[in-house]
Design an enzyme around this catalytic site. Structure first.
Site, PDB file in Angstrom:
ATOM      1  N   HIS A 180      17.157  25.939  -5.062  1.00 59.54           N
ATOM      2  CA  HIS A 180      17.029  26.603  -6.357  1.00 59.54           C
ATOM      3  C   HIS A 180      18.298  26.469  -7.193  1.00 59.54           C
ATOM      4  O   HIS A 180      19.417  26.523  -6.668  1.00 59.54           O
ATOM      5  CB  HIS A 180      16.658  28.073  -6.173  1.00 59.54           C
ATOM      6  CG  HIS A 180      15.240  28.268  -5.731  1.00 59.54           C
ATOM      7  ND1 HIS A 180      14.780  29.421  -5.130  1.00 59.54           N
ATOM      8  CD2 HIS A 180      14.152  27.432  -5.802  1.00 59.54           C
ATOM      9  CE1 HIS A 180      13.496  29.300  -4.850  1.00 59.54           C
ATOM     10  NE2 HIS A 180      13.098  28.108  -5.256  1.00 59.54           N
ATOM     11  N   HIS A 207      19.543  26.377  -0.054  1.00 52.77           N
ATOM     12  CA  HIS A 207      18.247  25.888  -0.523  1.00 52.77           C
ATOM     13  C   HIS A 207      18.404  25.288  -1.913  1.00 52.77           C
ATOM     14  O   HIS A 207      19.512  25.276  -2.459  1.00 52.77           O
ATOM     15  CB  HIS A 207      17.181  26.981  -0.486  1.00 52.77           C
ATOM     16  CG  HIS A 207      17.412  28.156  -1.395  1.00 52.77           C
ATOM     17  ND1 HIS A 207      18.435  29.058  -1.214  1.00 52.77           N
ATOM     18  CD2 HIS A 207      16.733  28.581  -2.491  1.00 52.77           C
ATOM     19  CE1 HIS A 207      18.376  29.979  -2.163  1.00 52.77           C
ATOM     20  NE2 HIS A 207      17.357  29.708  -2.949  1.00 52.77           N
ATOM     21  N   ASP A 217      19.960  28.356  -9.154  1.00 53.72           N
ATOM     22  CA  ASP A 217      21.008  29.378  -9.137  1.00 53.72           C
ATOM     23  C   ASP A 217      21.794  29.391  -7.827  1.00 53.72           C
ATOM     24  O   ASP A 217      22.597  30.297  -7.595  1.00 53.72           O
ATOM     25  CB  ASP A 217      20.413  30.770  -9.426  1.00 53.72           C
ATOM     26  CG  ASP A 217      19.375  31.206  -8.410  1.00 53.72           C
ATOM     27  OD1 ASP A 217      18.722  30.350  -7.814  1.00 53.72           O
ATOM     28  OD2 ASP A 217      19.212  32.432  -8.228  1.00 53.72           O
ATOM     29  N   HIS A 218      21.594  28.339  -7.014  1.00 49.03           N
ATOM     30  CA  HIS A 218      22.387  28.170  -5.793  1.00 49.03           C
ATOM     31  C   HIS A 218      23.089  26.816  -5.747  1.00 49.03           C
ATOM     32  O   HIS A 218      23.989  26.628  -4.927  1.00 49.03           O
ATOM     33  CB  HIS A 218      21.497  28.328  -4.553  1.00 49.03           C
ATOM     34  CG  HIS A 218      20.941  29.710  -4.411  1.00 49.03           C
ATOM     35  ND1 HIS A 218      21.408  30.614  -3.494  1.00 49.03           N
ATOM     36  CD2 HIS A 218      19.987  30.359  -5.110  1.00 49.03           C
ATOM     37  CE1 HIS A 218      20.749  31.755  -3.619  1.00 49.03           C
ATOM     38  NE2 HIS A 218      19.890  31.621  -4.614  1.00 49.03           N
ATOM     39  N   HIS A 225      22.495  37.585  -3.814  1.00 50.51           N
ATOM     40  CA  HIS A 225      22.161  38.353  -5.012  1.00 50.51           C
ATOM     41  C   HIS A 225      22.516  39.824  -4.839  1.00 50.51           C
ATOM     42  O   HIS A 225      22.492  40.357  -3.723  1.00 50.51           O
ATOM     43  CB  HIS A 225      20.665  38.248  -5.332  1.00 50.51           C
ATOM     44  CG  HIS A 225      20.247  36.904  -5.821  1.00 50.51           C
ATOM     45  ND1 HIS A 225      20.368  36.517  -7.140  1.00 50.51           N
ATOM     46  CD2 HIS A 225      19.699  35.855  -5.169  1.00 50.51           C
ATOM     47  CE1 HIS A 225      19.906  35.287  -7.275  1.00 50.51           C
ATOM     48  NE2 HIS A 225      19.491  34.860  -6.087  1.00 50.51           N
ATOM     49  N   ASP A 233      18.745  33.429   0.040  1.00 47.98           N
ATOM     50  CA  ASP A 233      17.733  34.361  -0.453  1.00 47.98           C
ATOM     51  C   ASP A 233      16.727  34.743   0.634  1.00 47.98           C
ATOM     52  O   ASP A 233      15.577  35.055   0.323  1.00 47.98           O
ATOM     53  CB  ASP A 233      16.987  33.742  -1.641  1.00 47.98           C
ATOM     54  CG  ASP A 233      17.840  33.685  -2.897  1.00 47.98           C
ATOM     55  OD1 ASP A 233      18.992  34.174  -2.868  1.00 47.98           O
ATOM     56  OD2 ASP A 233      17.372  33.140  -3.903  1.00 47.98           O
ATOM     57  N   HIS A 290      11.320  31.699   1.749  1.00 43.75           N
ATOM     58  CA  HIS A 290      11.633  31.684   0.317  1.00 43.75           C
ATOM     59  C   HIS A 290      11.387  30.282  -0.235  1.00 43.75           C
ATOM     60  O   HIS A 290      10.727  30.108  -1.260  1.00 43.75           O
ATOM     61  CB  HIS A 290      13.077  32.125   0.114  1.00 43.75           C
ATOM     62  CG  HIS A 290      13.505  32.218  -1.310  1.00 43.75           C
ATOM     63  ND1 HIS A 290      12.991  33.148  -2.187  1.00 43.75           N
ATOM     64  CD2 HIS A 290      14.414  31.486  -2.013  1.00 43.75           C
ATOM     65  CE1 HIS A 290      13.561  32.999  -3.361  1.00 43.75           C
ATOM     66  NE2 HIS A 290      14.421  31.986  -3.296  1.00 43.75           N
TER      67      HIS A 290
END
Length: 250
Positions: A55, A53, A57-58, A165, A127, A110
């Site tokens: 975001h 996805h 942090d990915h 995570h 996530d 998400h």
């Protein structure tokens, strides 16, 4: 196949899956340097990047990796096109290269375009499903997320849940507050010890998650009572919505 997780940022994991010929797939690179260092130290050859996805942090590590490997294909959902994805994939697609063959599964909730990648026994689910928990509903609905984790629950029990995570301890504390049975209590103790020893708690198996992940137990009458719902009075997606809401406030 060899699977490793690379810690990144505060609590992320970047996953690398390598075949016997050292060819490697990189999943959800939050940062580039830890990936580049690992590839160099192990002599692994990157074949592709997979994004679940959009975001940051990915996807944050994509530019740095591409700087070093300009021809590397980057697979991801449409929402990652402006984050470095060069090949858009959707649920039902199959990605084949080398020894790798990943089925793409749509798992919105998400984010609206969230996908997962499955090559038995490995599931890279970003996530969507965590050990002991699930992702927040940032863009999608409770109905979408409940359906998405239901898709995951239909996979074989030996599926390795490679989430992005390290949230297991906090998830299990919430699970214990909601459904304090022996199995959940013992698992909370186990992962707490692992955390104290700086050991990762993932990957986990789907079989384990079916025992300890309360988001996969929305049909449990004790759980329903404990979150203030009269058993069998609401659709399971509504039970899920209430459970997710309580987790957000925990």
């Amino acid at each position: 196949m060899e699977l490793i997780s690379i810690p990144a940022l505060s609590d992320n994991y970047i996953w690398l899956l390598c075949d016997e010929n050292r060819h490697t797939v990189i999943i959800d690179p939050a940062e580039s340097q830890p990936v580049l260092d690992t590839l160099k130290s192990r002599g692994w050859i990157p074949d592709a990047i997979l994004l679940t996805h959009h975001h940051h942090d990915h996807v944050g590590g994509v530019p740095g990796i591409i700087d070093q490997f300009p021809d590397l294909p980057v697979y991801g959902p449409e929402e990652t096109q402006n984050k470095g994805a060069t090949i858009v994939v959707r649920g039902g697609n199959r990605i084949n290269f080398g020894c790798f063959s990943f089925l793409v599964i749509d798992v919105p909730g998400h984010t609206l375009g969230h996908i997962a990648f499955y090559q038995a026994p490995y599931l890279f689910c970003g996530d969507t499903l965590f050990s002991g928990g699930c992702g927040r509903l940032f863009e999608g609905t409770a109905e979408q997320m409940y359906a998405s984790i239901g898709k995951i629950a239909e996979l074989p029990d030996d599926t390795l849940i490679c989430c992005a995570h390290e949230y297991t301890i906090s998830n299990m504390k919430f699970a214990h507050a909601v459904l304090p049975n022996q199995t959940i209590s013992e698992y909370l103790q186990k992962v707490t010890k692992m955390g104290e020893n700086n050991q990762p708690t993932v990957p986990t198996t789907l079989q384990t998650e079916k025992k300890i992940n309360i988001f996969l137990k929305c049909d449990d009458v004790d759980l329903q009572r404990n979150i203030g719902i009269t058993p069998h009075s609401q659709p399971l997606s509504s039970v899920f919505r209430q459970l997710r809401k309580q987790k957000d406030q925990f």
